[in-house]
Write a protein that holds these residues in place. Structure first.
Motif, PDB file in Angstrom:
ATOM      1  N   GLN A 140       0.832  -1.203   0.000  1.00  0.00           N
ATOM      2  CA  GLN A 140       0.000   0.000   0.000  1.00  0.00           C
ATOM      3  C   GLN A 140       0.866   1.253   0.000  1.00  0.00           C
ATOM      4  O   GLN A 140       0.567   2.225  -0.701  1.00  0.00           O
ATOM      5  N   ALA A 141       1.946   1.240   0.777  1.00  0.00           N
ATOM      6  CA  ALA A 141       2.848   2.401   0.815  1.00  0.00           C
ATOM      7  C   ALA A 141       3.510   2.601  -0.545  1.00  0.00           C
ATOM      8  O   ALA A 141       3.600   3.742  -1.031  1.00  0.00           O
ATOM      9  N   SER A 143       2.345   1.731  -3.383  1.00  0.00           N
ATOM     10  CA  SER A 143       1.300   2.193  -4.293  1.00  0.00           C
ATOM     11  C   SER A 143       1.056   3.695  -4.112  1.00  0.00           C
ATOM     12  O   SER A 143       0.932   4.441  -5.090  1.00  0.00           O
ATOM     13  N   ALA A 144       1.007   4.160  -2.867  1.00  0.00           N
ATOM     14  CA  ALA A 144       0.796   5.590  -2.598  1.00  0.00           C
ATOM     15  C   ALA A 144       1.960   6.423  -3.128  1.00  0.00           C
ATOM     16  O   ALA A 144       1.758   7.493  -3.722  1.00  0.00           O
ATOM     17  N   ILE A 145       3.165   5.936  -2.955  1.00  0.00           N
ATOM     18  CA  ILE A 145       4.347   6.644  -3.469  1.00  0.00           C
ATOM     19  C   ILE A 145       4.285   6.742  -4.985  1.00  0.00           C
ATOM     20  O   ILE A 145       4.573   7.793  -5.563  1.00  0.00           O
ATOM     21  N   THR A 146       3.881   5.677  -5.624  1.00  0.00           N
ATOM     22  CA  THR A 146       3.767   5.674  -7.087  1.00  0.00           C
ATOM     23  C   THR A 146       2.735   6.696  -7.544  1.00  0.00           C
ATOM     24  O   THR A 146       2.968   7.433  -8.513  1.00  0.00           O
ATOM     25  N   VAL A 147       1.606   6.762  -6.867  1.00  0.00           N
ATOM     26  CA  VAL A 147       0.565   7.733  -7.239  1.00  0.00           C
ATOM     27  C   VAL A 147       1.097   9.155  -7.096  1.00  0.00           C
ATOM     28  O   VAL A 147       0.909   9.995  -7.988  1.00  0.00           O
ATOM     29  N   TRP A 148       1.786   9.464  -5.992  1.00  0.00           N
ATOM     30  CA  TRP A 148       2.336  10.806  -5.802  1.00  0.00           C
ATOM     31  C   TRP A 148       3.397  11.122  -6.852  1.00  0.00           C
ATOM     32  O   TRP A 148       3.459  12.251  -7.349  1.00  0.00           O
TER      33      TRP A 148
END
Length: 186
Positions: A140-141, A143-148
Motif C-alpha cells: 500500500q505504501a 502504491s501511494a508513493i507511485t501515485v504521488w
C-alpha cells in the motif's frame, strides 16, 4: 520476493490453521478412545493423526516459510511425533485389561504436549498473519508513493508544456508584431 502478500501467503496461513484444527480434533478423538466406547474411535484417531502429520510435513517443506518460522515448524514436527508415540502407547494400554492406566497417562503426558503443539501452531499462525499484514502495508505504501510520483510528473509536464508553448508563442508573435509596427509606420 514478488509472491509475498499474495495468495501463496494466504494459503500458508490457511495451512497452519488446518494443522491446528486437525491436531485439536486428533486430541479430542484420543480422549474419546479412553471412554467407554473407545475402541470405535481408534480408526478415526489414526486417520486424523495421519492427516495432521502429512500437513505438518508439507508445511515444513514449504519454501514460503519465513526464516524465523523454520525452526518452529521443525519443532512442531518433533512435538507431533512425540504426541503420536505417546498416543500409540495409550491406545495399547487402552486395549489392555488395566486400561484406566491409559487415562491417567494421557492426562499426565499427552495433555501438556497437546498444549505445546497447539501453542506452536498458534504462534506460527500469528507470525504468518503479521508477515502478511506487513507485506500488505508495504504494498500500500509503495502504491501511494507511485501515485504521488505520477501526480508530480504530470504537474512537471504541465509546467514544461506551458513554458514551451509560451516560448513558441513569443517566437511566432515577434515577426507578427514587427509587421504590425511596420504597417503602422507606413
Amino acid at each position: 520476493r514478488g509472491r509475498e502478500g499474495g495468495p501463496e501467503r494466504k494459503a500458508l496461513l490457511a495451512q497452519i490453521g488446518d494443522i491446528r484444527h486437525l491436531f485439536s480434533i486428533t486430541h479430542l478423538v484420543l480422549r474419546e478412545i479412553l471412554g467407554p466406547s473407545g475402541a470405535s474411535y481408534i480408526k478415526p484417531f489414526h486417520e486424523h493423526l495421519q492427516a495432521a502429520q502429512s500437513k505438518v510435513d508439507i508445511l515444513v517443506a514449504d519454501p514460503l516459510l519465513a526464516p524465523e518460522q523454520r525452526p518452529m515448524s521443525g519443532l512442531l514436527q518433533q512435538e507431533l511425533r512425540a504426541f503420536a508415540d505417546l498416543a500409540r502407547e495409550l491406545i495399547r494400554l487402552r486395549q489392555s485389561p488395566g486400561w484406566n492406566i491409559a487415562l491417567h497417562a494421557m492426562t499426565r503426558e499427552t495433555d501438556p504436549l497437546t498444549g505445546q503443539v497447539i501453542a506452536m501452531a498458534n504462534a506460527m499462525a500469528k507470525q504468518a498473519k503479521a508477515r502478511l499484514e506487513a507485506e500488505i502495508l508495504a504494498a500500500q505504501a509503495a502504491s501511494a508513493i507511485t501515485v504521488w510520483n505520477l501526480v508530480l510528473m504530470i504537474l512537471a509536464m504541465l509546467v514544461v508544456a506551458y513554458a514551451l508553448s509560451k516560448k513558441g508563442a513569443e517566437a511566432l508573435a515577434l515577426p507578427i508584431t514587427s509587421l504590425v509596427e511596420a504597417t503602422r509606420q507606413l
